[in-house]
Design a protein around this motif. Structure first.
Motif, PDB file in Angstrom:
ATOM      1  N   THR A  90      -6.107  56.511  29.630  1.00 51.05           N
ATOM      2  CA  THR A  90      -7.171  56.173  30.578  1.00 51.05           C
ATOM      3  C   THR A  90      -8.528  56.117  29.895  1.00 51.05           C
ATOM      4  O   THR A  90      -9.492  55.616  30.483  1.00 51.05           O
ATOM      5  CB  THR A  90      -7.224  57.203  31.715  1.00 51.05           C
ATOM      6  N   ASP A  91      -8.611  56.628  28.675  1.00 47.17           N
ATOM      7  CA  ASP A  91      -9.852  56.597  27.891  1.00 47.17           C
ATOM      8  C   ASP A  91      -9.528  56.102  26.495  1.00 47.17           C
ATOM      9  O   ASP A  91      -8.380  56.141  26.046  1.00 47.17           O
ATOM     10  CB  ASP A  91     -10.484  57.994  27.814  1.00 47.17           C
ATOM     11  N   GLN A  92     -10.539  55.647  25.795  1.00 44.60           N
ATOM     12  CA  GLN A  92     -10.336  55.133  24.441  1.00 44.60           C
ATOM     13  C   GLN A  92     -10.311  56.281  23.439  1.00 44.60           C
ATOM     14  O   GLN A  92     -11.093  57.213  23.515  1.00 44.60           O
ATOM     15  CB  GLN A  92     -11.454  54.154  24.073  1.00 44.60           C
ATOM     16  N   SER A  93      -9.385  56.202  22.491  1.00 48.59           N
ATOM     17  CA  SER A  93      -9.312  57.189  21.421  1.00 48.59           C
ATOM     18  C   SER A  93      -9.935  56.632  20.150  1.00 48.59           C
ATOM     19  O   SER A  93      -9.699  55.484  19.786  1.00 48.59           O
ATOM     20  CB  SER A  93      -7.863  57.584  21.142  1.00 48.59           C
ATOM     21  N   GLU A  94     -10.720  57.456  19.495  1.00 48.13           N
ATOM     22  CA  GLU A  94     -11.311  57.068  18.214  1.00 48.13           C
ATOM     23  C   GLU A  94     -10.440  57.517  17.045  1.00 48.13           C
ATOM     24  O   GLU A  94     -10.722  57.176  15.904  1.00 48.13           O
ATOM     25  CB  GLU A  94     -12.707  57.697  18.078  1.00 48.13           C
ATOM     26  N   LEU A  95      -9.371  58.264  17.337  1.00 42.41           N
ATOM     27  CA  LEU A  95      -8.550  58.837  16.269  1.00 42.41           C
ATOM     28  C   LEU A  95      -7.114  58.315  16.258  1.00 42.41           C
ATOM     29  O   LEU A  95      -6.483  58.282  15.211  1.00 42.41           O
ATOM     30  CB  LEU A  95      -8.504  60.368  16.405  1.00 42.41           C
ATOM     31  N   LEU A  96      -6.601  57.909  17.416  1.00 43.09           N
ATOM     32  CA  LEU A  96      -5.207  57.497  17.524  1.00 43.09           C
ATOM     33  C   LEU A  96      -5.080  55.986  17.619  1.00 43.09           C
ATOM     34  O   LEU A  96      -5.715  55.364  18.472  1.00 43.09           O
ATOM     35  CB  LEU A  96      -4.567  58.126  18.762  1.00 43.09           C
ATOM     36  N   ASP A  97      -4.256  55.405  16.750  1.00 40.10           N
ATOM     37  CA  ASP A  97      -3.952  53.982  16.867  1.00 40.10           C
ATOM     38  C   ASP A  97      -2.541  53.832  17.440  1.00 40.10           C
ATOM     39  O   ASP A  97      -1.907  54.819  17.833  1.00 40.10           O
ATOM     40  CB  ASP A  97      -4.092  53.267  15.524  1.00 40.10           C
ATOM     41  N   GLU A  98      -2.035  52.601  17.519  1.00 37.48           N
ATOM     42  CA  GLU A  98      -0.737  52.360  18.137  1.00 37.48           C
ATOM     43  C   GLU A  98       0.386  53.083  17.391  1.00 37.48           C
ATOM     44  O   GLU A  98       1.330  53.584  18.011  1.00 37.48           O
ATOM     45  CB  GLU A  98      -0.449  50.856  18.190  1.00 37.48           C
ATOM     46  N   PHE A  99       0.296  53.144  16.079  1.00 41.18           N
ATOM     47  CA  PHE A  99       1.315  53.830  15.293  1.00 41.18           C
ATOM     48  C   PHE A  99       1.358  55.310  15.660  1.00 41.18           C
ATOM     49  O   PHE A  99       2.438  55.877  15.890  1.00 41.18           O
ATOM     50  CB  PHE A  99       1.039  53.658  13.803  1.00 41.18           C
ATOM     51  N   HIS A 100       0.192  55.957  15.710  1.00 41.49           N
ATOM     52  CA  HIS A 100       0.138  57.370  16.080  1.00 41.49           C
ATOM     53  C   HIS A 100       0.726  57.596  17.469  1.00 41.49           C
ATOM     54  O   HIS A 100       1.520  58.522  17.685  1.00 41.49           O
ATOM     55  CB  HIS A 100      -1.308  57.871  16.055  1.00 41.49           C
ATOM     56  N   LEU A 101       0.339  56.749  18.419  1.00 42.11           N
ATOM     57  CA  LEU A 101       0.793  56.910  19.796  1.00 42.11           C
ATOM     58  C   LEU A 101       2.310  56.758  19.901  1.00 42.11           C
ATOM     59  O   LEU A 101       2.983  57.545  20.575  1.00 42.11           O
ATOM     60  CB  LEU A 101       0.105  55.891  20.698  1.00 42.11           C
ATOM     61  N   GLN A 102       2.849  55.736  19.247  1.00 45.17           N
ATOM     62  CA  GLN A 102       4.283  55.477  19.313  1.00 45.17           C
ATOM     63  C   GLN A 102       5.068  56.645  18.737  1.00 45.17           C
ATOM     64  O   GLN A 102       6.079  57.088  19.312  1.00 45.17           O
ATOM     65  CB  GLN A 102       4.620  54.200  18.541  1.00 45.17           C
ATOM     66  N   GLU A 103       4.619  57.173  17.613  1.00 43.65           N
ATOM     67  CA  GLU A 103       5.331  58.261  16.957  1.00 43.65           C
ATOM     68  C   GLU A 103       5.226  59.560  17.751  1.00 43.65           C
ATOM     69  O   GLU A 103       6.220  60.265  17.949  1.00 43.65           O
ATOM     70  CB  GLU A 103       4.767  58.460  15.543  1.00 43.65           C
ATOM     71  N   LEU A 104       4.036  59.886  18.221  1.00 42.60           N
ATOM     72  CA  LEU A 104       3.846  61.140  18.944  1.00 42.60           C
ATOM     73  C   LEU A 104       4.597  61.146  20.272  1.00 42.60           C
ATOM     74  O   LEU A 104       5.168  62.176  20.672  1.00 42.60           O
ATOM     75  CB  LEU A 104       2.361  61.390  19.190  1.00 42.60           C
ATOM     76  N   ALA A 105       4.599  60.022  20.966  1.00 40.17           N
ATOM     77  CA  ALA A 105       5.200  59.961  22.302  1.00 40.17           C
ATOM     78  C   ALA A 105       6.671  60.337  22.275  1.00 40.17           C
ATOM     79  O   ALA A 105       7.177  60.946  23.225  1.00 40.17           O
ATOM     80  CB  ALA A 105       5.017  58.567  22.890  1.00 40.17           C
ATOM     81  N   THR A 106       7.381  60.027  21.201  1.00 40.47           N
ATOM     82  CA  THR A 106       8.815  60.304  21.141  1.00 40.47           C
ATOM     83  C   THR A 106       9.109  61.786  20.957  1.00 40.47           C
ATOM     84  O   THR A 106      10.260  62.214  21.150  1.00 40.47           O
ATOM     85  CB  THR A 106       9.467  59.528  19.986  1.00 40.47           C
ATOM     86  N   HIS A 107       8.112  62.575  20.596  1.00 40.52           N
ATOM     87  CA  HIS A 107       8.322  64.003  20.352  1.00 40.52           C
ATOM     88  C   HIS A 107       7.770  64.889  21.463  1.00 40.52           C
ATOM     89  O   HIS A 107       7.932  66.112  21.407  1.00 40.52           O
ATOM     90  CB  HIS A 107       7.673  64.396  19.017  1.00 40.52           C
ATOM     91  N   LEU A 108       7.137  64.301  22.460  1.00 40.90           N
ATOM     92  CA  LEU A 108       6.579  65.093  23.547  1.00 40.90           C
ATOM     93  C   LEU A 108       7.678  65.514  24.522  1.00 40.90           C
ATOM     94  O   LEU A 108       8.682  64.817  24.669  1.00 40.90           O
ATOM     95  CB  LEU A 108       5.501  64.294  24.281  1.00 40.90           C
TER      96      LEU A 108
END
Length: 259
Positions: A90-108
């Motif tokens: 819902t907000d813009q991240s200055e630290l996370l790109d699509e690669f970070h998001l894709q990888e992290l989401a699978t471990h949550l």
């Protein structure tokens, strides 16, 4: 005039008709001595016996399908299965790109899957203050994701089962973990050796302990931190240096309800 069939051929035909006409040839047909076949059905039987059927399909389990896809991927072939959609921010991240998001989401944890991510605290937006971070998270009742970028542009952090707060003792559950992109994602989960998940002080934030070190430690100004191997997570140091300087920091929460 008739045709002679072996026992194996008869069994094959019986199986075929049980599958395609269970009401006629299934359990109710066991007591019958004869089955009357018309000319068309007899021709079909003889065709099945004389010409083996070459199937272009097969029934496999989901696990088998994923195993086949992993083999194809290892041989350089592209998988037909689409990637999981990226989490909604819902907000813009200055630290996370699509690669970070894709990888992290699978471990949550599963309870966070499918819910929007909301930025609860950012050093860029709210300033560098641990006190301000505690205040921004005080009203939350959901897990949080801590994201740090150090001066070497390395991204790492932690997932906490509960929002950060000042406490007299450690809190959290085994869902809590540390992670680091170095450059690929490494996740360090709870070992079960102790329950030193998170402890918040007014002048520092600690995650993981044991062996005389913290897995992740941040100072009151959120400018400096340190990371060592600890018994809670058996993690590697999250940064390339044990003691690091924070470039930027974000804390994300998950909108598990409309409230």
């Amino acid at each position: 005039m008739g045709a002679t069939y072996s026992v194996g051929e008869v069994n094959h035909l019986y199986t075929f008709f049980v599958q395609w006409s269970p009401n006629m040839y299934g359990m109710e047909a066991k007591g019958r001595s004869f089955i009357v076949l018309d000319k068309g059905r007899l021709d079909m039987m003889e065709g099945l016996l004389s010409k083996p059927v070459h199937k272009k399909w097969e029934i496999i389990t989901v696990r088998e399908r994923k195993w086949q896809q992993s083999l194809c991927s290892s041989e350089g072939e592209e998988s037909e299965e689409p990637e999981e959609p990226l989490p909604e921010l819902t907000d813009q991240s200055e630290l996370l790109d699509e690669f970070h998001l894709q990888e992290l989401a699978t471990h949550l944890p599963a309870r966070t899957q499918g819910y929007p991510w909301r930025l609860a605290y950012s050093t860029i937006v709210h300033g560098t203050s641990l006190k301000t971070m505690y205040r921004n998270l005080a009203h939350l009742d959901s897990p949080v994701l801590l994201v740090i970028k150090d001066m070497d542009n390395q991204v790492f952090g932690a997932f906490a089962s509960h929002p950060f707060r000042v406490s007299n003792c450690c809190y959290g559950t085994g869902e809590t973990f540390l992670y680091s992109f170095s450059p690929n994602l490494k996740v360090f989960r709870w070992t079960g050796e102790n329950s030193y998940f998170v402890r918040g002080h007014r002048d520092s934030l600690q995650m993981g302990a044991g062996g005389g070190h913290f897995g992740l430690w941040l100072d009151s100004n959120l400018c400096r931190g340190s990371s060592f191997q600890c018994n809670t997570f058996h993690n590697q140091p999250l940064s390339s240096k044990h003691d690091f300087t924070i470039q930027d920091l974000e804390v994300w929460t998950f909108q598990l309800s409309d409230g």
